[in-house]
Design an enzyme around this catalytic site. Sequence first.
Site, mmCIF file in Angstrom:
data_model
loop_
_atom_site.group_PDB
_atom_site.id
_atom_site.type_symbol
_atom_site.label_atom_id
_atom_site.label_comp_id
_atom_site.label_asym_id
_atom_site.label_seq_id
_atom_site.Cartn_x
_atom_site.Cartn_y
_atom_site.Cartn_z
ATOM 1 N N GLY A 11 0.725 131.120 146.616
ATOM 2 C CA GLY A 11 0.945 130.516 148.053
ATOM 3 C C GLY A 11 -0.323 129.685 148.579
ATOM 4 C CB CYS A 12 -1.353 129.859 151.888
ATOM 5 S SG CYS A 12 -2.835 129.476 152.976
#
Length: 68
Positions: A11-12
């Site tokens: 993800g991030c």
Amino acid sequence: MNKQVATFGGGCFWCIEAVVQRLEGVDKVVSGYTGGEVENPSYREVCSGTTGHAEVVQVTFDADIISY
């Protein structure tokens, strides 16, 4: 020192980086992108989901202190 390198996607990368860099035995954390079809994409382009890239962090760590 038993330096090793691992690359993680999840993800991030800002979120992963913030947690991993606090761990004992971690020497360096570098954020970036992998895969994709656009050369040198911007953060905004990658976040749009249209480039095919994944956000990753590359972690250099001392395997005598922290395991993979």
